[in-house]
Design a protein around this motif. Structure first.
Motif, PDB file in Angstrom:
ATOM      1  N   GLY A 100       0.814  -1.211   0.000  1.00  0.00           N
ATOM      2  CA  GLY A 100       0.000   0.000   0.000  1.00  0.00           C
ATOM      3  C   GLY A 100       0.841   1.252   0.000  1.00  0.00           C
ATOM      4  O   GLY A 100       2.044   1.221   0.280  1.00  0.00           O
ATOM      5  N   ALA A 141      -2.634  -4.270   5.330  1.00  0.00           N
ATOM      6  CA  ALA A 141      -2.342  -3.340   4.225  1.00  0.00           C
ATOM      7  C   ALA A 141      -2.562  -1.909   4.686  1.00  0.00           C
ATOM      8  O   ALA A 141      -3.269  -1.644   5.667  1.00  0.00           O
ATOM      9  CB  ALA A 141      -3.232  -3.640   3.021  1.00  0.00           C
ATOM     10  N   ARG A 142      -1.935  -0.990   3.946  1.00  0.00           N
ATOM     11  CA  ARG A 142      -2.240   0.434   4.093  1.00  0.00           C
ATOM     12  C   ARG A 142      -3.310   0.802   3.081  1.00  0.00           C
ATOM     13  O   ARG A 142      -3.329   0.283   1.964  1.00  0.00           O
ATOM     14  CB  ARG A 142      -0.994   1.285   3.865  1.00  0.00           C
ATOM     15  CG  ARG A 142       0.026   1.137   4.972  1.00  0.00           C
ATOM     16  CD  ARG A 142       1.254   1.981   4.661  1.00  0.00           C
ATOM     17  NE  ARG A 142       2.285   1.748   5.649  1.00  0.00           N
ATOM     18  CZ  ARG A 142       2.539   2.562   6.669  1.00  0.00           C
ATOM     19  NH1 ARG A 142       1.827   3.653   6.830  1.00  0.00           N
ATOM     20  NH2 ARG A 142       3.491   2.277   7.528  1.00  0.00           N
ATOM     21  N   LEU A 143      -4.191   1.731   3.469  1.00  0.00           N
ATOM     22  CA  LEU A 143      -5.354   2.040   2.650  1.00  0.00           C
ATOM     23  C   LEU A 143      -5.350   3.496   2.182  1.00  0.00           C
ATOM     24  O   LEU A 143      -4.959   4.394   2.935  1.00  0.00           O
ATOM     25  CB  LEU A 143      -6.637   1.798   3.453  1.00  0.00           C
ATOM     26  CG  LEU A 143      -6.875   0.383   3.996  1.00  0.00           C
ATOM     27  CD1 LEU A 143      -8.133   0.364   4.842  1.00  0.00           C
ATOM     28  CD2 LEU A 143      -6.964  -0.617   2.859  1.00  0.00           C
ATOM     29  N   ASP A 144      -5.788   3.716   0.964  1.00  0.00           N
ATOM     30  CA  ASP A 144      -6.098   5.063   0.485  1.00  0.00           C
ATOM     31  C   ASP A 144      -7.489   5.085  -0.143  1.00  0.00           C
ATOM     32  O   ASP A 144      -7.770   5.867  -1.037  1.00  0.00           O
ATOM     33  CB  ASP A 144      -5.042   5.574  -0.497  1.00  0.00           C
ATOM     34  CG  ASP A 144      -4.899   4.680  -1.720  1.00  0.00           C
ATOM     35  OD1 ASP A 144      -5.648   3.680  -1.839  1.00  0.00           O
ATOM     36  OD2 ASP A 144      -4.039   4.982  -2.573  1.00  0.00           O
ATOM     37  N   ASP A 146      -9.162   2.907  -2.064  1.00  0.00           N
ATOM     38  CA  ASP A 146      -9.168   2.545  -3.484  1.00  0.00           C
ATOM     39  C   ASP A 146      -8.690   3.703  -4.359  1.00  0.00           C
ATOM     40  O   ASP A 146      -9.281   4.013  -5.403  1.00  0.00           O
ATOM     41  CB  ASP A 146     -10.561   2.092  -3.921  1.00  0.00           C
ATOM     42  CG  ASP A 146     -11.031   0.866  -3.157  1.00  0.00           C
ATOM     43  OD1 ASP A 146     -10.182   0.050  -2.750  1.00  0.00           O
ATOM     44  OD2 ASP A 146     -12.241   0.737  -2.938  1.00  0.00           O
TER      45      ASP A 146
END
Length: 447
Positions: A100, A141-144, A146
């Motif tokens: 991520g 995970a790292r998130l933005d 989508d």
């Protein structure tokens, strides 16, 4: 109303800020009382847990740890604690970094844990990205969102109980503005609006009404001199900054209307709502933070206040609702954005920790009354979460869940209180063979 809560034990015996050194999984948990069968989820707390403790370190940056107890069909299935896998933790443990993107001032996802759009996320300050957890509290995970998040996120987002949207204000020291973000129920950012401000204020949270997002532009901001001196969280009190509330229309996401208030700081609103031409904003108000003490917000006693904003005259009336030092307010989340009766807070213990105390408070705002549940002089409790018995029950028809540390045996327990019998004995307690340190936010994660 004033209530005196006594703390006869020495502060050194009650200090629960020491980090936990190992990760563990416990499946043989002792329960006293009877766990309500309706409680089906995981009570999760997150907080700072440095791998190499340093008393000079700022608690809002660095390594964090999540702790959780899973309840299902009247049983306590497990307790787990896991370091949040920031890059620093992964490197220290010889693991590959999480997949991520990256963003933010420091690698510091340790402030809050929420569930939205089917994802459980750990949040942090100063523009870091959320870190997703799986059902067993492992970082994945790292998130933005989508790839819909323009920059970073925030530590304290607010969910609308009707629309299912998540509202937040994200700040980052390299941006000359803050961003108002609306994350849809599908987990994607559907609106990002620039809000012009002076400098980079520390905006920890927002409040919601059914028509507005309430912004808190207060006298704590990015301090370039602290940054040059090497601070990992260079934010401090500034007498030169005004204090103001902003009402941002949710329908348009533009044209903030600002209202001046007396200098103070707010980490946590309780609730906000509108009645006619009046907007009510209930908050925990600090006189000053990060001024004499740059590492903790404990230099003044936070108390419960109400701001009543006259939308016609453009004025704000301030009223102190209670004078007990307290923080970490919670309420029945189903009643966010609307008038409500009950608020739950933690009575703070002076000289020990700004993260907990021996008592929880229930404020009956209709009767201007406060009820105390004191766990005793050897105990420290943190943020409590209200879980309703069912989707359409009364505002006090449910339970308060919290973690309580007991200095007598050095262990913690999950305590379930009946909200309607707040001062009465616990409904149930899950006794843990380990200690859960003082932390920041606690949430009930369903799913």
């Amino acid at each position: 109303m004033s209530v005196v809560v006594h703390y006869p034990l020495p502060a050194s015996q009650l200090d629960n800020r020491r980090p936990v050194a190992i990760e563990s999984t416990e499946t043989e948990l002792t329960v006293t009382g009877r766990l309500p069968i309706e409680l089906d989820g995981c009570l999760v707390r997150v907080g700072p847990n440095p791998i190499r403790p340093d008393r000079r370190a700022h608690p809002l940056v660095g390594e964090g740890m999540v702790h959780g107890v899973r309840l299902h069909r009247g049983r306590a299935q497990w307790y787990r604690n896991r370091w949040v896998r920031t890059d620093g933790v992964a490197r220290d443990r010889g693991e590959l970094p999480l997949p991520g993107p990256r963003h933010g001032l420091s690698d510091n996802a340790n402030a809050n844990v929420v569930r939205h759009a089917g994802r459980t996320m750990v949040l942090g300050e100063a523009g870091v990205l959320p870190i997703e957890l799986d059902s067993e509290l492992n970082s994945v995970a790292r998130l933005d969102f989508d790839a819909t998040l323009p920059h970073g996120f925030t530590a304290h987002a607010e969910a609308d109980p009707v629309t299912g949207e998540l509202f937040a204000v994200a700040y980052y020291h390299e941006l000359p503005y803050v961003e108002h973000l609306v994350v849809g129920a599908d987990g994607r950012v559907r609106r990002a609006t620039r809000i012009e401000v002076s400098g980079t204020p520390l905006m920890h949270s927002v409040a919601l009404t059914d028509r507005h997002t309430v912004l808190f532009d207060l006298p704590v901001a990015f301090d370039p001199q602290q940054a040059r001196n090497g601070s990992r969280f260079p934010y401090s009190w500034s007498d030169a900054r005004p204090a103001r509330l902003g009402l941002l229309p949710r329908s348009t996401g533009t044209d903030v209307r600002w209202f001046e208030v007396d200098p103070c700081y707010v980490f946590h609103p309780v609730n906000a709502y509108e009645v006619g031409d009046r907007c009510v904003v209930d908050v925990i108000r600090h006189e000053r933070v990060f001024d004499r003490d740059r590492l903790t917000p404990g230099e003044t006693a936070p108390t419960l206040w109400r701001w009543s904003v006259d939308l016609v005259r453009g004025s704000v009336a301030a009223e102190q609702l209670d004078d007990i030092p307290q923080e970490f307010p919670r309420m029945d989340e189903r009643r966010k954005t609307m008038p409500y009766r009950y608020a739950y807070t933690v009575a703070m213990q002076r000289g020990v920790s700004v993260l907990g105390g021996s008592a929880l408070l229930r404020h009956d705002l209709d009767r201007s009354d406060v009820t105390v549940h004191d766990f005793g002089p050897a105990c420290e409790t943190g943020e409590a979460v209200f879980v309703p018995r069912g989707p359409f029950g009364a505002e006090d028809d449910g339970w308060l869940l919290t973690y309580v540390y007991d200095a007598r045996d050095g262990r913690s327990r999950l305590v379930v209180l009946d909200a309607a019998d707040f001062a009465g004995p616990p409904v149930a307690e899950v006794h843990l063979p380990v200690r859960i340190p003082s932390g920041f936010h606690t949430n009930w994660i369903v799913g």
